[in-house]
Design a protein around this motif. Structure first.
Motif, PDB file in Angstrom:
ATOM      1  N   UNK A   1      66.131  48.528  27.265  1.00 17.19           N
ATOM      2  CA  UNK A   1      66.664  49.024  25.993  1.00 17.19           C
ATOM      3  C   UNK A   1      66.013  50.338  25.592  1.00 17.19           C
ATOM      4  N   UNK A   2      64.796  50.585  26.058  1.00 20.86           N
ATOM      5  CA  UNK A   2      64.069  51.800  25.701  1.00 20.86           C
ATOM      6  C   UNK A   2      64.329  52.961  26.669  1.00 20.86           C
ATOM      7  N   UNK A   3      65.126  52.754  27.705  1.00 24.81           N
ATOM      8  CA  UNK A   3      65.383  53.818  28.677  1.00 24.81           C
ATOM      9  C   UNK A   3      65.986  55.031  27.984  1.00 24.81           C
ATOM     10  N   UNK A   4      65.393  56.184  28.232  1.00 27.10           N
ATOM     11  CA  UNK A   4      65.816  57.456  27.640  1.00 27.10           C
ATOM     12  C   UNK A   4      67.054  57.975  28.363  1.00 27.10           C
ATOM     13  N   UNK A   5      68.096  58.263  27.619  1.00 23.62           N
ATOM     14  CA  UNK A   5      69.343  58.771  28.211  1.00 23.62           C
ATOM     15  C   UNK A   5      69.443  60.289  28.153  1.00 23.62           C
ATOM     16  N   UNK A   6      68.462  60.966  27.591  1.00 24.93           N
ATOM     17  CA  UNK A   6      68.515  62.413  27.461  1.00 24.93           C
ATOM     18  C   UNK A   6      67.953  63.149  28.669  1.00 24.93           C
ATOM     19  N   UNK A   7      67.728  62.443  29.757  1.00 26.40           N
ATOM     20  CA  UNK A   7      67.180  63.085  30.949  1.00 26.40           C
ATOM     21  C   UNK A   7      68.055  64.263  31.369  1.00 26.40           C
TER      22      UNK A   7
ATOM     23  N   UNK B   1      74.484  66.001  31.227  1.00 28.72           N
ATOM     24  CA  UNK B   1      75.643  65.603  32.027  1.00 28.72           C
ATOM     25  C   UNK B   1      75.642  64.091  32.219  1.00 28.72           C
ATOM     26  N   UNK B   2      74.466  63.512  32.496  1.00 24.77           N
ATOM     27  CA  UNK B   2      74.374  62.064  32.640  1.00 24.77           C
ATOM     28  C   UNK B   2      74.748  61.374  31.333  1.00 24.77           C
ATOM     29  N   UNK B   3      74.304  61.921  30.216  1.00 23.08           N
ATOM     30  CA  UNK B   3      74.636  61.336  28.922  1.00 23.08           C
ATOM     31  C   UNK B   3      76.144  61.339  28.710  1.00 23.08           C
TER      32      UNK B   3
ATOM     33  N   UNK C   1      74.199  53.071  37.793  1.00 20.82           N
ATOM     34  CA  UNK C   1      75.087  53.762  38.739  1.00 20.82           C
ATOM     35  C   UNK C   1      75.091  55.266  38.473  1.00 20.82           C
ATOM     36  N   UNK C   2      75.138  55.644  37.208  1.00 25.10           N
ATOM     37  CA  UNK C   2      75.178  57.067  36.846  1.00 25.10           C
ATOM     38  C   UNK C   2      73.837  57.748  37.115  1.00 25.10           C
ATOM     39  N   UNK C   3      72.750  57.050  36.830  1.00 25.82           N
ATOM     40  CA  UNK C   3      71.421  57.630  37.002  1.00 25.82           C
ATOM     41  C   UNK C   3      70.858  57.405  38.403  1.00 25.82           C
TER      42      UNK C   3
ATOM     43  N   UNK D   1      67.841  51.609  40.209  1.00 30.20           N
ATOM     44  CA  UNK D   1      67.948  50.157  40.243  1.00 30.20           C
ATOM     45  C   UNK D   1      68.200  49.643  38.821  1.00 30.20           C
ATOM     46  N   UNK D   2      69.210  48.784  38.627  1.00 32.65           N
ATOM     47  CA  UNK D   2      69.506  48.274  37.280  1.00 32.65           C
ATOM     48  C   UNK D   2      68.316  47.598  36.611  1.00 32.65           C
ATOM     49  N   UNK D   3      67.417  47.013  37.392  1.00 30.70           N
ATOM     50  CA  UNK D   3      66.277  46.326  36.785  1.00 30.70           C
ATOM     51  C   UNK D   3      65.307  47.299  36.127  1.00 30.70           C
ATOM     52  N   UNK D   4      65.430  48.592  36.425  1.00 23.40           N
ATOM     53  CA  UNK D   4      64.555  49.585  35.785  1.00 23.40           C
ATOM     54  C   UNK D   4      65.114  50.067  34.450  1.00 23.40           C
ATOM     55  N   UNK D   5      66.347  49.695  34.144  1.00 21.93           N
ATOM     56  CA  UNK D   5      66.981  50.096  32.886  1.00 21.93           C
ATOM     57  C   UNK D   5      66.629  49.072  31.819  1.00 21.93           C
TER      58      UNK D   5
END
Length: 83
Positions: free
Chosen positions: A27-33, A36-38, A16-18, A21-25
């Motif tokens: 465990x390895x998804x980078x949150x430092x994009x 503000x999102x982090x 929702x924040x990024x 699609x949830x299926x693209x998230x």
């Protein structure tokens, strides 16, 4: 709450924040994009799970690190104080 449950709930919060699609998230998804999102992920996690994340460790780089951070906060909040 299992780590898998935490991951599934974080997956939907992150999606929702990024705006993805949830299926693209994973465990390895980078949150430092985007910092503000982090920040949004951290605040949303605290609100969703009803806990306060460790401010020192509250810089998860991946979803897996966010799962560990939430797990630690939940374990800490459920700990029974010893006398």
């Amino acid at each position: 709450m299992t780590d898998e449950t935490i991951f599934e709930e974080l997956r939907h919060l992150c999606a929702a924040i990024l705006h993805t699609d949830p299926t693209t998230i994973t465990l390895e998804t980078d949150l430092y994009a985007d910092s503000l999102h982090l920040t949004e992920v951290i605040v949303a996690s605290e609100q969703h799970f009803g806990t306060v994340l460790d401010p020192v460790g509250a810089q998860p780089r991946t979803v897996a690190e966010a799962v560990r951070l939430v797990r630690t906060a939940l374990d800490r909040s459920n700990a029974v104080p010893t006398a």
